[in-house]
Write an enzyme that holds these catalytic residues in place. Structure first.
Site, mmCIF file in Angstrom:
data_model
loop_
_atom_site.group_PDB
_atom_site.id
_atom_site.type_symbol
_atom_site.label_atom_id
_atom_site.label_comp_id
_atom_site.label_asym_id
_atom_site.label_seq_id
_atom_site.Cartn_x
_atom_site.Cartn_y
_atom_site.Cartn_z
ATOM 1 N N ARG A 232 -29.548 122.722 165.452
ATOM 2 C CA ARG A 232 -28.756 123.862 165.921
ATOM 3 C C ARG A 232 -29.382 125.199 165.503
ATOM 4 N NH1 ARG A 232 -23.320 125.989 164.114
ATOM 5 N NH2 ARG A 232 -22.300 126.830 165.971
ATOM 6 N N HIS B 87 -30.040 128.251 168.076
ATOM 7 C CA HIS B 87 -29.457 129.574 167.861
ATOM 8 C C HIS B 87 -30.536 130.628 167.628
ATOM 9 C CE1 HIS B 87 -24.926 128.902 167.244
ATOM 10 N NE2 HIS B 87 -25.422 127.828 167.837
ATOM 11 N N VAL C 9 -31.456 133.868 170.953
ATOM 12 C CA VAL C 9 -31.223 135.265 170.596
ATOM 13 C C VAL C 9 -32.574 135.961 170.446
ATOM 14 C CG1 VAL C 9 -30.152 136.847 168.957
ATOM 15 C CG2 VAL C 9 -29.073 134.638 169.442
ATOM 16 N N GLY D 125 -35.396 135.211 171.588
ATOM 17 C CA GLY D 125 -36.543 134.325 171.500
ATOM 18 C C GLY D 125 -36.695 133.614 170.171
ATOM 19 N N ASN E 25 -22.030 132.078 164.562
ATOM 20 C CA ASN E 25 -22.802 131.631 163.404
ATOM 21 C C ASN E 25 -22.033 131.624 162.090
ATOM 22 O OD1 ASN E 25 -24.980 131.462 165.152
ATOM 23 N ND2 ASN E 25 -25.835 133.450 164.551
ATOM 24 N N PRO F 191 -24.152 130.507 174.212
ATOM 25 C CA PRO F 191 -23.082 129.998 175.079
ATOM 26 C C PRO F 191 -21.843 129.617 174.272
ATOM 27 C CG PRO F 191 -25.188 128.986 175.623
ATOM 28 C CD PRO F 191 -25.386 129.710 174.330
ATOM 29 N N HIS G 117 -25.373 117.394 171.288
ATOM 30 C CA HIS G 117 -24.039 117.227 170.713
ATOM 31 C C HIS G 117 -23.706 115.764 170.443
ATOM 32 C CE1 HIS G 117 -22.226 121.369 172.033
ATOM 33 N NE2 HIS G 117 -23.201 121.474 171.146
#
Length: 322
Positions: free
Chosen positions: A63, A67, A71, A73, A95, A164, A194
């Site tokens: 993850r 993340h 954001v 790149g 976050n 997202p 997931h």
């Protein structure tokens, strides 16, 4: 007017493809073979130790890479701490009280600095650790392209807006990934991440109590004790995103969706009468097909907005710019 719009869309699509091709040419799978030959072994060993200690850490490291890339790149910006005069991304809504694994990255970076000072970037650590986490939990492997440089800036606004949300409908999910040069096929495959990991109550409370017609009753009953209907009560309590095989990287995430067992609203959007149904159904019965598409999508995602060459820097400490 319609013709002009189609032409504009075509040019934008071509630009994204050319950009992806340029990035691929700048990154290489053997980037550290000469300058830090033990880098991949160091990262893999540390990841396996961390996942062996706590299975959930595999999902956390995967993850972090996602993340980071979504954001501005894949530049390691997600790792930067807040400091006087500097605001990082760790306190963004998606976050805060959610991202984990920073200490594992710190440990990997310290080992790499001992082996080859200021050579391996934090952004590359995230990319390799994501792959090694998936493998450690039984998932597919892939060749990670390397050579990313670390950014010196972060964007709280982009972290709040570009990641997202778990409340998005299918159309908005497709748009969010398209903004990053990723297709609907990529989005559905990457969502399969997931199959490991946890969701916080605050992110599925709305689905749990308001979407009863599309949520398996037995799953709902099992979730409610840890996720009360009252806002603020148990917000940070977690439940597995894949209740069947929570710490095995497999295709049970998609099998669960066919049975209305998607924990997040955005998960169940992949099977509910929409354009994602066919691909979700295929993955539910073809794990090898899912693995193939997942590894391809991870390579594509790992090339989003990377800085290479003399741009950026290689941080000595992943939590702050040099």
């Amino acid at each position: 007017m319609a013709s002009r719009s189609r032409q504009t869309f075509a040019w934008c699509t071509m630009a994204l493809l050319f950009a992806a091709a340029a990035v691929s040419a700048q990154l290489s799978t053997d980037f550290y073979d000469e300058t830090c030959p033990d880098a991949m072994d160091i990262i893999e060993s540390a990841v396996r130790a961390a996942v062996s200690k706590e299975s959930r850490m595999g999902a956390s490291l995967l993850r972090l890479h996602f993340h980071d890339c979504f954001v501005n790149g894949c530049d390691g910006s997600v790792l930067l701490d807040d400091a006087p005069g500097f605001t990082g991304e760790k306190t963004a809504k998606p976050n805060k009280n959610s991202l984990r694994g920073f200490e594992v990255v710190d440990d990997i970076k310290a080992q790499l600095e001992d082996a080859c000072k200021q050579t391996v970037s934090c952004a590359d650590i995230l990319a390799v650790a994501a792959r090694d986490s998936v493998v450690a939990l039984g998932g597919p492997t892939w060749d990670v392209e390397l050579g990313r440089r670390d950014g010196t800036t972060a964007s709280l606004d982009a972290a709040n807006n570009d990641l997202p949300a778990p409340t998005l409908d299918l159309g908005d999910l497709i748009k969010a990934f398209a903004k990053k040069g990723l297709s609907a096929t990529d989005m559905i495959a990457l969502s399969g991440g997931h199959t490991i990991g946890q969701a916080r109550c605050v992110n599925f409370r709305g689905r749990l109590y308001n979407e009863t017609s599309s949520l398996d009753a037995a799953l709902a009953s099992s979730l409610k004790p840890r996720c009360p209907s009252t806002a603020g009560a148990g917000d940070d309590n977690t439940s597995p995103l894949d209740p069947s095989t929570s710490y095995v990287f497999d295709n049970f995430y998609y099998r669960n969706l066919l049975r209305n067992k998607g924990v997040l609203h955005s998960d169940q959007q992949l099977f509910g009468g929409g354009s994602a149904d066919a691909q979700t159904t295929a993955y539910a019965s073809d794990m090898a097909g899912f693995f193939d598409d997942f590894r391809d999508a991870m390579v594509k995602m790992g090339g989003i907005g990377v800085v290479t060459g003399s741009g950026g820097q290689v941080r000595v400490n992943c939590r702050k710019a040099n």
